[in-house]
Design a protein around this motif. Structure first.
Motif, short mmCIF file in Angstrom:
data_model
loop_
_atom_site.label_atom_id
_atom_site.label_comp_id
_atom_site.label_asym_id
_atom_site.label_seq_id
_atom_site.Cartn_x
_atom_site.Cartn_y
_atom_site.Cartn_z
N VAL A 1 -40.14 35.67 49.87
CA VAL A 1 -39.79 37.18 50.20
C VAL A 1 -40.34 37.82 48.93
CG1 VAL A 1 -38.59 39.14 51.39
CG2 VAL A 1 -37.85 36.82 51.77
N SER A 2 -41.42 38.72 49.17
CA SER A 2 -42.27 39.11 47.78
C SER A 2 -42.10 40.72 47.93
CB SER A 2 -43.53 38.85 47.80
OG SER A 2 -44.33 39.36 48.84
N ALA A 3 -41.65 41.23 48.97
CA ALA A 3 -41.62 42.91 48.89
C ALA A 3 -40.63 43.36 49.71
CB ALA A 3 -42.97 43.22 48.81
N VAL A 4 -40.21 44.62 49.61
CA VAL A 4 -39.51 45.16 50.52
C VAL A 4 -39.83 46.73 50.27
CG1 VAL A 4 -37.51 45.37 48.91
CG2 VAL A 4 -37.29 45.85 51.46
N SER A 5 -39.81 47.47 51.50
CA SER A 5 -40.02 49.03 51.49
C SER A 5 -39.50 49.60 52.43
CB SER A 5 -41.52 49.41 51.44
OG SER A 5 -41.91 50.51 51.24
N HIS B 1 -43.36 38.65 53.38
CA HIS B 1 -43.06 37.33 52.95
C HIS B 1 -44.06 36.42 53.11
CE1 HIS B 1 -42.29 35.20 56.96
NE2 HIS B 1 -42.48 36.59 57.56
N ARG B 2 -43.90 35.17 52.81
CA ARG B 2 -45.07 34.20 52.70
C ARG B 2 -45.06 32.88 53.69
NH1 ARG B 2 -44.90 34.23 46.10
NH2 ARG B 2 -45.69 36.18 45.77
N SER C 1 -33.33 34.58 42.21
CA SER C 1 -34.60 35.10 41.77
C SER C 1 -34.98 36.51 42.56
CB SER C 1 -35.69 33.96 41.93
OG SER C 1 -35.67 33.48 43.27
N PRO C 2 -34.53 37.58 42.19
CA PRO C 2 -35.01 38.81 43.00
C PRO C 2 -36.23 39.18 42.54
CG PRO C 2 -33.26 39.08 41.18
CD PRO C 2 -33.40 37.82 41.32
N HIS C 3 -37.12 39.61 43.53
CA HIS C 3 -38.30 39.99 43.27
C HIS C 3 -38.69 41.45 43.40
CE1 HIS C 3 -42.85 39.40 43.77
NE2 HIS C 3 -42.79 38.24 43.00
N ASP C 4 -38.09 42.06 44.19
CA ASP C 4 -38.58 43.46 44.75
C ASP C 4 -37.26 44.26 45.19
OD1 ASP C 4 -40.09 45.64 44.67
OD2 ASP C 4 -40.79 45.35 46.77
N ILE C 5 -37.15 45.70 44.95
CA ILE C 5 -36.05 46.36 45.28
C ILE C 5 -36.56 47.59 45.96
CG2 ILE C 5 -35.95 47.44 43.04
CD1 ILE C 5 -32.89 47.66 43.18
N VAL D 1 -32.89 44.46 48.39
CA VAL D 1 -33.35 43.57 47.36
C VAL D 1 -33.85 42.38 47.81
CG1 VAL D 1 -32.68 42.24 45.03
CG2 VAL D 1 -31.78 44.54 45.63
N VAL D 2 -34.87 41.98 47.66
CA VAL D 2 -35.43 40.47 48.38
C VAL D 2 -35.46 39.33 47.27
CG1 VAL D 2 -36.88 41.77 50.11
CG2 VAL D 2 -37.82 41.03 47.92
#
Length: 501
Positions: free
Chosen positions: A105-109, A120-121, A386-390, A401-402
């Protein structure tokens, strides 16, 4: 005599108005009597230098991270003080979206209706061999076959999923205030905009079921597919997008180029700044020397853009109108050397760090945007992996948080009436300008300088008053001369001279 007294009264009134106008005009021009904002100065020419296409490789290897921080004493990490920042008033909803399977999971909005978009990928993983030495992705691997964009409601139930066979390596997702989806794909080296009306049609099932994903087309595409670069038309692994209410938007470009680019709503470039922090040699880099600008956040009421400068372990803020540096947020002892993402809501910054070779908690942090003080930290039952985006709701009550490697999305609920102030994380502000602390009364005026229109209006007003005064005085003198009393000494003249003095 009555006519002369009337003329004298008119003159006195005009003098009084002129003095008021003069006082207001001087207060306007006097910098000591106005809110002290930054001027529209730019960085020097040398600070706008950009790296060539081939200077930067994929900088995410652990060996380079260790090289960057090998000279920093580990004893500087205050783990006990970091633990004291934990806020129990931010609670984790442990069962939220637990039944949904994600890839990396790379992003959240968050969309305008409060629904949560996840990028996600699928089965694809970004590894050490994903790109070659020229930052080129092997397009023979094909697009990701699974749906990569998932929309959830506040209860964690799936509302929509799409994106199959469209993206190669997802990274950034931003849903703007109009419901448009902005996406970055680091394999394609491109930025996409999908209009809200087309997303709504997907939700309503108006597309042909067999061709709906191929029918869904972006309304705007920037960058050249699979071709990295750093010129006016190409990106190299762009990371994120931030969108203003008028449609202007910023792109952080990103892993290779370390620059921020501003575009108008048509996708025409109107501003850029930034350069690379070369070879990890700059321990205290200048504000626009980035080492992977990884995420963006806008504070519209402050006219500020926040950049998560990932490998420099800081958040740097700039005026959104002109890219002028405003303030840097950094706290190595508590947050650590890596900051992956940033969000903004109601005068607070929300950050996430990431694992390093130091004994610090991997978690979220809440900072006061004015002072830079760390208010508190938050995490699920244990440290994140490994949090990646918020992403944060507009009122700050919901935080998402992803996790990249654990394929997880966290939801936190915050009691926004609770505040604890601990520590201080501001490292640097603009050395040439010390702006006054922001208050509710001056937030909407934070524009970086005096407007030309206001100055011209003030000058015109003063000129009109002066001309009117001259006309009045001329009328008085003409009337006195007509009566033969221009230089006659009488009681009225004495009273007039005393009033003028």
């Amino acid at each position: 005599m009555m006519h002369l007294q009337h003329d004298i009264a008119c003159c006195i009134s005009f003098l009084f108005i002129l003095n008021l106008a003069k006082a207001n005009f001087q207060n306007y021009l006097n910098p000591q009597r106005r809110t002290n904002h930054l001027s529209d100065n730019k960085f020097s020419f040398s600070e706008y230098m950009e790296s060539s296409d081939n200077d930067e490789k994929d900088r995410t290897s652990i060996s380079q991270w260790n090289q960057m921080y090998q000279n920093v004493p580990k004893t500087t990490i205050d783990t006990e003080q970091a633990s004291d920042l934990f806020n129990k008033n931010i609670t984790w909803e442990s069962q939220w979206a637990k039944n949904i399977k994600f890839g990396q999971v790379s992003a959240v909005s968050i969309d305008p209706n409060g629904n949560i978009g996840i990028f996600h990928r699928g089965t694809r993983v970004w590894g050490l061999t994903t790109f070659d030495n020229e930052n080129i992705f092997d397009k023979r691997k094909g697009p990701i076959q699974e749906n990569t964009v998932i929309l959830l409601d506040k209860f964690g139930e799936k509302l929509l999923e799409w994106g199959a066979m469209k993206f190669y390596l997802p990274h950034g997702l931003t849903i703007d205030t109009h419901g448009n989806y902005w996406i970055t794909d680091v394999a394609l080296h491109q930025v996409f905009k999908f209009d809200s009306k087309d997303i709504a049609r997907l939700r309503k099932g108006e597309y042909n079921q067999e061709t709906m994903f191929s029918d869904l087309k972006p309304s705007l595409v920037l960058g050249e597919a699979f071709i990295p670069g750093n010129d006016d038309k190409r990106f190299c692994k762009p990371t994120a997008v931030a969108v203003e209410s008028n449609g202007d938007f910023f792109v952080s470009d990103g892993y290779c180029n370390s620059r921020i680019i501003k575009f108008n709503a048509k996708g025409e470039r109107i501003l850029k700044w930034g350069r690379t922090t070369y070879a990890y040699a700059e321990r205290d880099p200048v504000p626009n020397a980035f080492n992977i600008p990884h995420a963006l956040a806008l504070a519209s009421e402050l006219n500020l853009l926040f950049v998560a400068d990932r490998q420099n372990g800081r958040v740097v803020s700039f005026f959104a109108t002109n890219g002028t540096f405003y303030k840097e947020y950094k706290d190595f002892k508590r947050i650590g050397p890596l900051i992956y993402s940033v969000a903004y809501a109601k005068g607070r910054l929300y950050l996430i760090n990431n694992p390093s070779s130091y004994n610090i908690h991997v978690q979220g942090f809440v900072l006061d945007v004015n002072s830079g003080n760390i208010l508190f930290s938050f995490r699920p039952g244990q440290d994140m992996d490994s949090p990646h985006d918020i992403a944060v709701s507009e009122d700050g009550s919901e935080i998402y948080v992803v996790e990249l490697n654990k394929n997880t999305v966290y939801k936190f609920l915050q009691n926004i009436n609770t505040s604890v102030q601990t520590g201080n994380s501001v490292v640097r502000t603009n050395p040439h300008h010390e702006p006054a602390p922001l208050t509710d009364s001056d937030m909407n005026n934070l524009t970086g300088g005096t407007t030309t229109a206001t100055l011209v209006l003030s000058l015109v007003t003063a000129a009109v008053i002066f001309i009117a005064l001259c006309v009045a005085i001329a009328a008085v003198l003409a009337r006195c001369q007509k009566r033969g009393r221009l230089f006659q000494y009488d009681e009225s003249a004495v009273e007039f001279s005393k009033l003028v003095e």
